[in-house]
Design an enzyme around this catalytic site. Structure first.
Site, PDB file in Angstrom:
ATOM      1  N   GLY A 164       0.814  -1.221   0.000  1.00 28.08           N
ATOM      2  CA  GLY A 164       0.000   0.000   0.000  1.00 28.08           C
ATOM      3  C   GLY A 164       0.835   1.253   0.000  1.00 28.08           C
ATOM      4  O   GLY A 164       2.074   1.198   0.068  1.00 28.08           O
ATOM      5  N   THR A 214       1.044   3.694   2.198  1.00 27.18           N
ATOM      6  CA  THR A 214       1.640   4.166   3.453  1.00 27.18           C
ATOM      7  C   THR A 214       2.902   3.378   3.766  1.00 27.18           C
ATOM      8  O   THR A 214       3.971   3.948   4.006  1.00 27.18           O
ATOM      9  CB  THR A 214       0.623   4.047   4.617  1.00 27.18           C
ATOM     10  OG1 THR A 214      -0.649   4.533   4.189  1.00 27.18           O
ATOM     11  CG2 THR A 214       1.087   4.826   5.829  1.00 27.18           C
ATOM     12  N   ASP A 239       2.629  -2.967   8.095  1.00 25.77           N
ATOM     13  CA  ASP A 239       1.641  -2.990   7.018  1.00 25.77           C
ATOM     14  C   ASP A 239       0.655  -1.830   7.200  1.00 25.77           C
ATOM     15  O   ASP A 239       0.586  -1.238   8.283  1.00 25.77           O
ATOM     16  CB  ASP A 239       0.894  -4.348   7.039  1.00 25.77           C
ATOM     17  CG  ASP A 239       0.278  -4.700   5.686  1.00 25.77           C
ATOM     18  OD1 ASP A 239       0.201  -3.812   4.803  1.00 25.77           O
ATOM     19  OD2 ASP A 239      -0.140  -5.857   5.517  1.00 25.77           O
ATOM     20  N   ALA A 245      -3.497  -0.272   6.643  1.00 30.66           N
ATOM     21  CA  ALA A 245      -4.862  -0.772   6.893  1.00 30.66           C
ATOM     22  C   ALA A 245      -5.846   0.207   6.276  1.00 30.66           C
ATOM     23  O   ALA A 245      -5.526   1.382   6.068  1.00 30.66           O
ATOM     24  CB  ALA A 245      -5.115  -0.898   8.388  1.00 30.66           C
ATOM     25  N   GLY A 266      -5.940  -2.772  -1.363  1.00 30.36           N
ATOM     26  CA  GLY A 266      -4.979  -2.966  -2.462  1.00 30.36           C
ATOM     27  C   GLY A 266      -5.036  -4.377  -3.027  1.00 30.36           C
ATOM     28  O   GLY A 266      -4.261  -4.708  -3.925  1.00 30.36           O
ATOM     29  N   GLU A 311      -1.173 -10.820   3.039  1.00 30.46           N
ATOM     30  CA  GLU A 311      -0.986  -9.964   4.215  1.00 30.46           C
ATOM     31  C   GLU A 311      -1.426 -10.690   5.487  1.00 30.46           C
ATOM     32  O   GLU A 311      -0.781 -10.573   6.533  1.00 30.46           O
ATOM     33  CB  GLU A 311      -1.787  -8.668   4.059  1.00 30.46           C
ATOM     34  CG  GLU A 311      -1.203  -7.732   3.007  1.00 30.46           C
ATOM     35  CD  GLU A 311      -2.071  -6.519   2.732  1.00 30.46           C
ATOM     36  OE1 GLU A 311      -1.514  -5.506   2.302  1.00 30.46           O
ATOM     37  OE2 GLU A 311      -3.296  -6.581   2.924  1.00 30.46           O
ATOM     38  N   LYS A 352      -8.034   6.684   9.042  1.00 33.71           N
ATOM     39  CA  LYS A 352      -8.299   5.236   9.088  1.00 33.71           C
ATOM     40  C   LYS A 352      -8.926   4.790  10.411  1.00 33.71           C
ATOM     41  O   LYS A 352      -9.367   3.644  10.531  1.00 33.71           O
ATOM     42  CB  LYS A 352      -6.987   4.462   8.858  1.00 33.71           C
ATOM     43  CG  LYS A 352      -6.254   4.809   7.561  1.00 33.71           C
ATOM     44  CD  LYS A 352      -6.970   4.270   6.358  1.00 33.71           C
ATOM     45  CE  LYS A 352      -6.298   4.530   5.026  1.00 33.71           C
ATOM     46  NZ  LYS A 352      -5.014   3.908   4.800  1.00 33.71           N
TER      47      LYS A 352
END
Ligand code: 5RP
Length: 223
Positions: free
Chosen positions: A26, A28, A80, A82, A96, A102, A120
């Protein structure tokens, strides 16, 4: 610096020499991977396990040595992104399309850190984002029918006019659930359905979130 970059780069501080690191997918965590690439150039020794073909490509590009779950079935730390984070640190992921790998990587990890911007954070999962469900193409009609019966408003994900195909050769059915009352039960119910490979509810898998806000970075374990 934008909020995603702030959160992504901050998480890289948790990565130490010798670690096997799960690399999420992703926009971020992209910043985490790029930062880790810089740290590797400065001497950091890590091995990465990517959660998608796209992340594999980026990690190689920035010079991170990669390994596999066969060689390292236990991962020290995964970072990761979210799509939603609730007050109990449960998540919706899969915007994604990388939810299956994941979730496997999160399950194999001693510690999972989520990087996100403040948009988020939600009170209930499903409040803003849809819930992705990865299914075997053969089962599309059957699973869609059942998801409709459950009132989950399913819609097969499309990309450039065709069904979106995951790195695992499956399709994704996005469910416009609205706020989910019982994510723990829904996760189980979805995964019991023949044809469903995995769904985007990540229950009890995240240990901490690094959330970038207009007022700075917050490290949260619930809110
Ligand atoms: C991919 C994911 C991503 O982590 C999630 O969609 C967040 O992405 P971004 O950081 O681009 O907002 O679950 O499957």
């Amino acid at each position: 610096m934008n909020l995603k970059q702030m959160a992504g780069e901050k998480a890289a501080e948790y990565v130490k020499d010798g670690m096997v690191v799960g690399l999420g997918t992703g926009s971020t965590v992209y910043y985490t991977i790029v930062k880790l690439g810089e740290m590797v150039k400065d001497g950091l020794e890590i091995m990465g396990i990517p959660t998608s073909l796209e992340t594999e490509r980026i990690a190689k590009e920035v010079g991170i040595t990669l390994t596999t779950l066969e060689e390292h079935p236990v991962i020290d730390l995964t970072i990761d992104g979210a799509d939603e984070i609730d007050p109990n640190m449960n998540l919706i992921k899969g915007g994604g399309g990388a939810l299956l790998r994941e979730k496997i990587v999160a399950f194999a990890s001693k510690r999972e850190i989520i990087v996100a911007d403040e948009r988020k954070l939600v009170n209930s999962l499903g409040e803003r984002f849809y819930l992705p469900v990865e299914v075997i193409p053969f089962s599309e009609a059957v699973v869609t029918r059942r998801l409709k019966e459950m009132g989950l408003n399913p819609e097969t994900r499309v990309k450039e006019g065709n069904r979106f195909i995951t790195d695992n050769g499956n399709i994704i059915i996005d469910c416009h659930t609205g706020p989910i009352e019982n994510p723990v039960e829904l996760e189980k119910e979805l995964n019991m359905m023949p044809g469903v490979v995995e769904n985007g509810l990540f229950i009890g898998l995240a240990d901490m979130a690094i959330v970038a806000t207009q007022n700075g970075i917050k490290e949260i374990k619930g809110f």
